[in-house]
Design an enzyme around this catalytic site. Structure first.
Site, PDB file in Angstrom:
ATOM      1  N   SER A  60       5.714   0.507   0.560  1.00  0.00           N
ATOM      2  CA  SER A  60       4.822   1.533  -0.003  1.00  0.00           C
ATOM      3  C   SER A  60       3.590   0.937  -0.681  1.00  0.00           C
ATOM      4  O   SER A  60       3.664  -0.130  -1.294  1.00  0.00           O
ATOM      5  CB  SER A  60       5.602   2.344  -1.042  1.00  0.00           C
ATOM      6  OG  SER A  60       4.728   3.116  -1.831  1.00  0.00           O
TER       7      SER A  60
ATOM      8  N   TYR B 182      -1.254   4.810   1.120  1.00  0.00           N
ATOM      9  CA  TYR B 182      -1.824   5.945   0.406  1.00  0.00           C
ATOM     10  C   TYR B 182      -3.291   5.582   0.286  1.00  0.00           C
ATOM     11  O   TYR B 182      -3.637   4.635  -0.427  1.00  0.00           O
ATOM     12  CB  TYR B 182      -1.217   6.072  -0.995  1.00  0.00           C
ATOM     13  CG  TYR B 182       0.118   6.762  -1.075  1.00  0.00           C
ATOM     14  CD1 TYR B 182       0.400   7.908  -0.337  1.00  0.00           C
ATOM     15  CD2 TYR B 182       1.095   6.289  -1.956  1.00  0.00           C
ATOM     16  CE1 TYR B 182       1.623   8.551  -0.454  1.00  0.00           C
ATOM     17  CE2 TYR B 182       2.321   6.927  -2.068  1.00  0.00           C
ATOM     18  CZ  TYR B 182       2.573   8.052  -1.314  1.00  0.00           C
ATOM     19  OH  TYR B 182       3.776   8.685  -1.443  1.00  0.00           O
TER      20      TYR B 182
ATOM     21  N   THR C 111       0.133   7.813   5.200  1.00  0.00           N
ATOM     22  CA  THR C 111       0.808   9.017   4.715  1.00  0.00           C
ATOM     23  C   THR C 111      -0.220  10.117   4.510  1.00  0.00           C
ATOM     24  O   THR C 111      -1.129  10.004   3.684  1.00  0.00           O
ATOM     25  CB  THR C 111       1.581   8.725   3.412  1.00  0.00           C
ATOM     26  OG1 THR C 111       2.595   7.766   3.713  1.00  0.00           O
ATOM     27  CG2 THR C 111       2.244   9.987   2.864  1.00  0.00           C
TER      28      THR C 111
ATOM     29  N   LYS D  32       2.222   9.627   8.913  1.00  0.00           N
ATOM     30  CA  LYS D  32       3.464  10.142   8.325  1.00  0.00           C
ATOM     31  C   LYS D  32       3.213  11.465   7.609  1.00  0.00           C
ATOM     32  O   LYS D  32       2.210  11.600   6.910  1.00  0.00           O
ATOM     33  CB  LYS D  32       4.001   9.109   7.331  1.00  0.00           C
ATOM     34  CG  LYS D  32       5.234   9.531   6.540  1.00  0.00           C
ATOM     35  CD  LYS D  32       5.791   8.345   5.750  1.00  0.00           C
ATOM     36  CE  LYS D  32       7.025   8.698   4.949  1.00  0.00           C
ATOM     37  NZ  LYS D  32       6.750   9.357   3.675  1.00  0.00           N
TER      38      LYS D  32
ATOM     39  N   HIS E 250       8.219  14.540   3.403  1.00  0.00           N
ATOM     40  CA  HIS E 250       8.266  13.708   2.203  1.00  0.00           C
ATOM     41  C   HIS E 250       9.544  14.002   1.394  1.00  0.00           C
ATOM     42  O   HIS E 250       9.540  13.981   0.163  1.00  0.00           O
ATOM     43  CB  HIS E 250       7.023  13.985   1.343  1.00  0.00           C
ATOM     44  CG  HIS E 250       6.494  12.797   0.580  1.00  0.00           C
ATOM     45  ND1 HIS E 250       5.346  12.130   0.919  1.00  0.00           N
ATOM     46  CD2 HIS E 250       6.959  12.165  -0.531  1.00  0.00           C
ATOM     47  CE1 HIS E 250       5.122  11.157   0.044  1.00  0.00           C
ATOM     48  NE2 HIS E 250       6.096  11.151  -0.838  1.00  0.00           N
TER      49      HIS E 250
HETATM   50  C1  FNR Z   1       9.218   8.807  -1.499  1.00  0.00           C
HETATM   51  N1  FNR Z   1       8.438   8.917  -0.346  1.00  0.00           N
HETATM   52  C2  FNR Z   1       7.296   8.157  -0.230  1.00  0.00           C
HETATM   53  N2  FNR Z   1       6.550   8.219   0.917  1.00  0.00           N
HETATM   54  C3  FNR Z   1       5.457   7.460   1.084  1.00  0.00           C
HETATM   55  O1  FNR Z   1       4.813   7.542   2.126  1.00  0.00           O
HETATM   56  N3  FNR Z   1       5.085   6.583   0.089  1.00  0.00           N
HETATM   57  C4  FNR Z   1       5.775   6.460  -1.078  1.00  0.00           C
HETATM   58  O2  FNR Z   1       5.417   5.679  -1.936  1.00  0.00           O
HETATM   59  C5  FNR Z   1       6.903   7.293  -1.274  1.00  0.00           C
HETATM   60  N4  FNR Z   1       7.616   7.240  -2.435  1.00  0.00           N
HETATM   61  C6  FNR Z   1       8.797   7.961  -2.546  1.00  0.00           C
HETATM   62  C7  FNR Z   1       9.573   7.837  -3.690  1.00  0.00           C
HETATM   63  C8  FNR Z   1      10.795   8.502  -3.774  1.00  0.00           C
HETATM   64  C9  FNR Z   1      11.657   8.301  -4.993  1.00  0.00           C
HETATM   65  C10 FNR Z   1      11.233   9.325  -2.706  1.00  0.00           C
HETATM   66  C11 FNR Z   1      12.574  10.013  -2.752  1.00  0.00           C
HETATM   67  C12 FNR Z   1      10.450   9.477  -1.600  1.00  0.00           C
HETATM   68  C13 FNR Z   1       8.921   9.712   0.791  1.00  0.00           C
HETATM   69  C14 FNR Z   1       9.824   8.871   1.688  1.00  0.00           C
HETATM   70  O3  FNR Z   1       9.099   7.914   2.388  1.00  0.00           O
HETATM   71  C15 FNR Z   1      10.546   9.757   2.723  1.00  0.00           C
HETATM   72  O4  FNR Z   1       9.623  10.569   3.391  1.00  0.00           O
HETATM   73  C16 FNR Z   1      11.612  10.627   2.039  1.00  0.00           C
HETATM   74  O5  FNR Z   1      12.353   9.865   1.121  1.00  0.00           O
HETATM   75  C17 FNR Z   1      12.546  11.253   3.050  1.00  0.00           C
HETATM   76  O6  FNR Z   1      13.428  12.128   2.448  1.00  0.00           O
HETATM   77  P1  FNR Z   1      14.956  11.769   2.126  1.00  0.00           P
HETATM   78  O7  FNR Z   1      15.667  11.578   3.420  1.00  0.00           O
HETATM   79  O8  FNR Z   1      14.936  10.529   1.310  1.00  0.00           O
HETATM   80  O9  FNR Z   1      15.446  12.945   1.349  1.00  0.00           O
END
Ligand code: FNR
Length: 388
Positions: A123, A146, A172, A257, A281
């Site tokens: 990330s 990002y 993203t 994404k 997300h």
């Molecule tokens: C994320 N997600 C996320 N996505 C991204 O593109 N950059 C990021 O920094 C983050 N940070 C992040 C932190 C936390 C705590 C969570 C739970 C999620 C989204 C992540 O990449 C992904 O899309 C989701 O976690 C998918 O959902 P589930 O399966 O974890 O519920």
């Protein structure tokens, strides 16, 4: 790969629960309220987060028998995703601010993913510098962007990730700003979170050139660095045309994404993306949005023949991976369960969560009558909507 399964068959009692739901329950007990709330929280009523999981219940695998696929050596889980060879169709999802969860943060995740032969996506909001994570993440890691509102900083991040050995850039698209996340708002810890998620910036020469004083100099200088970062995080200007601009900064394949509409999938692929991640997300952005799995068939039908299609948001078990692949995904991103594992036991917890998923996938695939993930398509599933 499924050592964890054979150990269990042999009577070894594991240190951590053997389901994603079990990891979440234990994490709720043992992690700080801040860390747990940050991981578990989703947008608003959290209905989309719930819908992501429920969507998997609308499809049932119809196992096939007497095909000789039950022996472990009869199966092949490996896939090629955008030129990245993976031992199984799984990458760890990009998750920011991992230092809130465990001091080893992204370095633990990258190292364990490499050890198990799966991919990892780092990330932009990481707690460690890109180069430090790259050094332990092996060959198969991608960088998630990002896009900050300062384009020169964005370019610098992408070029650093490319130079450090990333195999793809994941843009993203669903987070031009943070969603309405009541748990984080109630905890009031967002400024604290931000300060733990800016290591990619603090280590960036272009970002540093924007600061009057080096952040190491004093608390005030660090606070100014955080404020400067906050001012560039939400990039409201990013548009479709920026996909082509991103392609000028790197030769790596670009994956977008956060796509859930087939028109958006077509548009980003027309604009030069080599892949999309069907994702909401984890329900953290638009509450009430369509479940990711429900968006997958349309997106796969729109671009599956000319782009790589990944899915995240709701992957919790081997059967979930089977269903996602059968509905058109080439691979999945695995999110929250390994983050709970990280919080509970550092690298060992990440390893546990990943091995659990991989063993479950392997056993499920074999018992369902398939020797490889390439055999999975829509005919493997039956919709349960219409009843029996
Ligand atoms: C994320 N997600 C996320 N996505 C991204 O593109 N950059 C990021 O920094 C983050 N940070 C992040 C932190 C936390 C705590 C969570 C739970 C999620 C989204 C992540 O990449 C992904 O899309 C989701 O976690 C998918 O959902 P589930 O399966 O974890 O519920």
């Amino acid at each position: 790969q499924n050592e964890i399964y054979f150990a269990g068959l042999g009577g070894t009692v594991p240190d951590l629960p053997m389901t994603a739901a079990g990891l979440e329950v234990l994490a709720r007990e043992r992690l700080s309220p801040e860390a747990f709330g940050y991981i578990a929280g989703s947008a608003s009523t959290e209905r989309t987060a719930a819908a992501n999981l429920a969507a998997f219940d609308r499809y049932a695998i119809v196992p096939r028998m007497l095909r000789g696929t039950a022996a472990a050596d009869a199966r092949d889980l490996s896939v090629d995703v955008l030129g990245t060879r993976l031992a199984a169709p799984v990458l760890t999802a990009p998750i920011g601010v991992l230092e809130l969860v465990h001091p080893d943060a992204e370095r633990a995740v990258g190292a364990v993913a490499a050890e198990l032969g799966v991919g990892s996506v780092l990330s932009t909001a990481a707690s460690s510098a890109i180069e430090d994570v790259a050094a332990v993440s092996g060959e198969n890691w991608w960088y998630q962007l990002y896009w900050p509102s300062d384009d020169e900083v964005a370019e610098s991040l992408v070029k650093r990730a490319t130079a450090a050995g990333a195999k793809a850039i994941v843009l993203t698209a669903d987070t031009p700003g943070m969603g309405w996340r009541p748990r984080d708002l109630e905890l009031g810890h967002l400024p604290f979170l931000q300060a733990k998620g800016i290591a990619n910036y603090l280590s960036d020469p272009v970002f540093r050139s924007r600061l009057a004083n080096p952040p190491e100099e004093s608390t005030e200088a660090m606070q100014m660095a955080v404020l400067t970062w906050v001012s560039m995080f939400g990039n409201h200007a990013i548009r479709l045309g920026d996909v082509a601009r991103l392609a000028r900064w790197t030769d790596l394949p670009i994956v977008v994404k956060g796509i859930v509409h087939s028109d958006d999938a077509r548009a980003v692929v027309d604009a030069g993306a080599a892949g999309v991640v069907v994702s909401n997300h984890g329900g953290r952005q638009v509450d009430g949005a369509v479940a990711a799995l429900d968006a997958l068939p349309d997106v796969a039908a729109a671009v599956g023949d000319r782009a790589t299609v990944l899915l995240d948001s709701g992957i919790r078990s081997g059967a979930d991976v089977v269903k996602a692949l059968a509905l058109g995904a080439d691979a999945v991103l695995y999110g929250r369960p390994w983050v709970y594992g990280l919080g509970l036991a550092g690298a060992d917890g990440v390893r546990h969560a990943l091995r659990m998923l991989l063993a479950d996938l392997d056993v499920t695939l074999g018992l369902a009558g398939f020797a490889s993930v390439a055999e999975l398509d829509r005919r493997v599933l039956r919709s349960t909507l219409a009843g029996p």
